[in-house]
Design a protein around this motif. Sequence first.
Motif, short mmCIF file in Angstrom:
data_model
loop_
_atom_site.label_atom_id
_atom_site.label_comp_id
_atom_site.label_asym_id
_atom_site.label_seq_id
_atom_site.Cartn_x
_atom_site.Cartn_y
_atom_site.Cartn_z
N ASP A 600 37.14 48.29 34.62
CA ASP A 600 36.40 49.52 34.34
C ASP A 600 35.27 49.32 33.33
N ASP A 601 35.26 48.18 32.62
CA ASP A 601 34.23 47.93 31.61
C ASP A 601 33.07 47.17 32.26
N GLU A 602 31.87 47.71 32.09
CA GLU A 602 30.70 47.14 32.74
C GLU A 602 30.41 45.73 32.25
N PHE A 603 30.52 45.51 30.94
CA PHE A 603 30.22 44.18 30.39
C PHE A 603 31.19 43.13 30.94
N ASN A 604 32.48 43.49 30.98
CA ASN A 604 33.46 42.54 31.49
C ASN A 604 33.27 42.29 32.98
N ARG A 605 32.83 43.31 33.72
CA ARG A 605 32.53 43.07 35.14
C ARG A 605 31.39 42.06 35.29
N GLU A 606 30.38 42.23 34.44
CA GLU A 606 29.23 41.32 34.52
C GLU A 606 29.64 39.89 34.17
N ILE A 607 30.42 39.76 33.08
CA ILE A 607 30.85 38.41 32.67
C ILE A 607 31.74 37.78 33.74
N GLY A 608 32.69 38.57 34.23
CA GLY A 608 33.58 38.05 35.27
C GLY A 608 32.83 37.65 36.51
N SER A 609 31.84 38.45 36.87
CA SER A 609 31.04 38.14 38.07
C SER A 609 30.33 36.81 37.90
N ILE A 610 29.73 36.59 36.73
CA ILE A 610 29.00 35.34 36.49
C ILE A 610 29.95 34.14 36.58
N LEU A 611 31.12 34.27 35.96
CA LEU A 611 32.08 33.15 35.98
C LEU A 611 32.54 32.85 37.40
N LEU A 612 32.79 33.86 38.19
CA LEU A 612 33.27 33.65 39.55
C LEU A 612 32.15 33.10 40.44
N LEU A 613 30.96 33.62 40.27
CA LEU A 613 29.84 33.12 41.07
C LEU A 613 29.54 31.67 40.74
N ASP A 614 29.69 31.29 39.46
CA ASP A 614 29.47 29.89 39.07
C ASP A 614 30.45 28.95 39.76
N ALA A 615 31.62 29.46 40.14
CA ALA A 615 32.62 28.64 40.83
C ALA A 615 32.44 28.69 42.34
N GLY A 616 31.32 29.33 42.84
CA GLY A 616 31.05 29.36 44.26
C GLY A 616 31.77 30.46 45.01
N LEU A 617 32.34 31.44 44.30
CA LEU A 617 33.10 32.50 44.95
C LEU A 617 32.24 33.75 45.11
N GLU A 618 32.54 34.56 46.13
CA GLU A 618 31.88 35.84 46.33
C GLU A 618 32.70 36.93 45.64
N VAL A 619 32.04 37.94 45.08
CA VAL A 619 32.72 38.92 44.23
C VAL A 619 32.42 40.34 44.71
N ASP A 620 33.50 41.15 44.86
CA ASP A 620 33.40 42.59 45.03
C ASP A 620 33.94 43.25 43.77
N PHE A 621 33.49 44.51 43.49
CA PHE A 621 33.90 45.19 42.27
C PHE A 621 34.63 46.49 42.59
N ALA A 622 35.57 46.83 41.68
CA ALA A 622 36.22 48.15 41.72
C ALA A 622 36.33 48.63 40.29
N GLU A 623 35.92 49.92 40.04
CA GLU A 623 35.92 50.43 38.68
C GLU A 623 37.28 50.94 38.23
#
Length: 715
Positions: A600-623
Amino acid sequence: MYVKKHKTKRENKTAMLQTTAEMGAPLARDAGPVSLVVLDERGFILASNSAWRESSSAYGGAPNSPHVGKNYLEVCDVASANQVPGAHAMAAGIRAVIDGSQNTFAIEYACEIGTETCHFRGQVTRLEEGEQIRIVVAHEDISVRRRLHAELAQALVEARDAEAQKTRALASMRHEQAQWQALMDNLPDQIFFKDRQSRFLRLNAALAKRYGIASPSEAIGKSDSDFYAADFYLQTVAEEQRIMASGKARLGVIQQEIWPDGTRTWNKCSKMPFYDSEGQLIGTYGIATEITELLETQDRLRENNDSLEQRVAERTRDLEQLNAVLAVQVGVAAEASRAKSEFLANMSHEIRTPLSAISGMAKLIGVEPLSTGQADKLRKLELAAKHLSSTVNDILDLSKIEANKLVLERSPVHVESLMGEIARMVQHRAEEKGLQLNVVTNEMPKGLLGDATRLGQALLNYVGNAVKFTASGSITLRAMVVEESPNSALLRFEVQDTGEGMAAQSLAKLFEPFVQADNTTTRRFGGSGLGLAITKKLIEAMGGEVGVHSELGVGSTFWFIARLDRDGEAQVSVPGTPVLDAALILKKDYAGRRVLLVEDDEFNREIGSILLLDAGLEVDFAEDGAVAVELAGQFAYALILMDMQMPNVDGLEASRRIRASGQGSEVPIVALTANAFYEDKLRCLEAGMDDFLTKPVDPSRLYQVILGLFQSRGR
């Protein structure tokens, strides 16, 4: 004349035999059953008695038969050659007597006659009459005498054995009687045995004391008439006669006794018929227990019963009122505890969530090219974040422990790996201060079980303090076995430093919350003063204890002991794949896998997205959890990262709903939680999650967990 002077050899021999027979005849008369024969100095038989002739008639006149005129030595020699018992010895004895080397000779020998063995005695005696020498040989059958002697000897042995057995039996009986008497004398009850005429056969010391006599033996043979008046004696005799006549015992009768000295007591008495070992009635016996004090106590209890019931009723009313008050207070306390728990959970979430964003952003910024000043500011930012995170962890830990909500994990523990991991965590800080870091681990038992996380936390508190308070020198971590058994092991952990050390008066309160060695410590080094208090409570929860030895100017040694269970089948997990390898493997083997990040936290979604994308994974979000459940039903995700505290539907409920649906029953779910307690992990696992990560999330740990789940599921 010539014929008379020159007799033939036969005539001379006949005359000689006749003369010898006349000389030896008196020796052979009246010998009874003894066989006698008279020999000359050459061994020829001169005369024999009837017993000899009767015994020799068995030879039937054979050439070797020992008759008059025969040479008895030759007969013996022939018999010796035929292995006749005693023949050789007899011949040797006769020759010894003949040649004068001895006057007599005797021998006993055995012969087999038919199926029986007979025993004989042979005796040789030398007689001299003038110049004539005669040898008397006697043989006597001593079989009967030997048998009688043997029977007599056996009878004597049996008689001695019987006498010894009788003596032992008497001694044993006296010993048993003494033991029996000692047993009775050591009993406080009064015991007696009487014959059919009511005379004492035996009684114990307690009854003798009541009768006023020094020893129980003084009453043997006497009756109650010797101690009581006639009416009591007659009453007692009549009662005992009834018991013997009926064969029925009189048990547990409570009666008052008036003893010879006038003392009155209440006794509980029992009398029984007395039978011997063959079942014959021989009298009576009885036992009496004094219950005077018991009855007096019962009387006092009855007297106090009414007032006691009244007091009980009053106390019951008081207790009911007190229970009502306590119920209210318990409710208030429970509500306060619940409110405290909710507050701590919310505060943990509210602090860790932005803290996670700060740490995450700092790590992302650190990847980019920075100037020296920017890198220094970023390092300080990360240190501040770690310090804040550590303080929050300490406060939450202490709160959980004090609320008795600490749950210890029971999983495999590898002490060597634990020690190495703790050393690696402080290695960089130690090197910055020029400290030598040593790790000494003795050989550990196999299959240790315990809470490795809490052990590491306690040990890290010690090591962190050692690095903080040691300016130069070294720090040594030690682990050793104090004792072990098949089911458990007691381990001792030590952290020794070469720091400033502490005075003895500073050690007493060192393990109390918010306490440090002195007030200047906080100003010089910082810290909340909670680490040692938490360590103490954690180790005590493991059944151990903590302590410290310190000397000013020398250094300190902090230690704790903890007992761990043992399980021979327990397996220790192998350390995970290194972070760089984990990230590379994810990008190489699992690129394009679709992951749902629920946060639900926007900053943590952004950080998590970057980390997952760096590992070559695709990311969907849910608030929130509701959106996560909806998306999990629409898409086949390779992984779901689930925040715990969210609006509408939290992470636990969302995980339960996903598991209950058909499409989300197999997808791995990893919790993103602000709490690292074991009980929080249990709640996650019970809700259907596969693993959990603590905020702020460490990228290396994130990649290792994701890789492990993908590899285990073949995704």
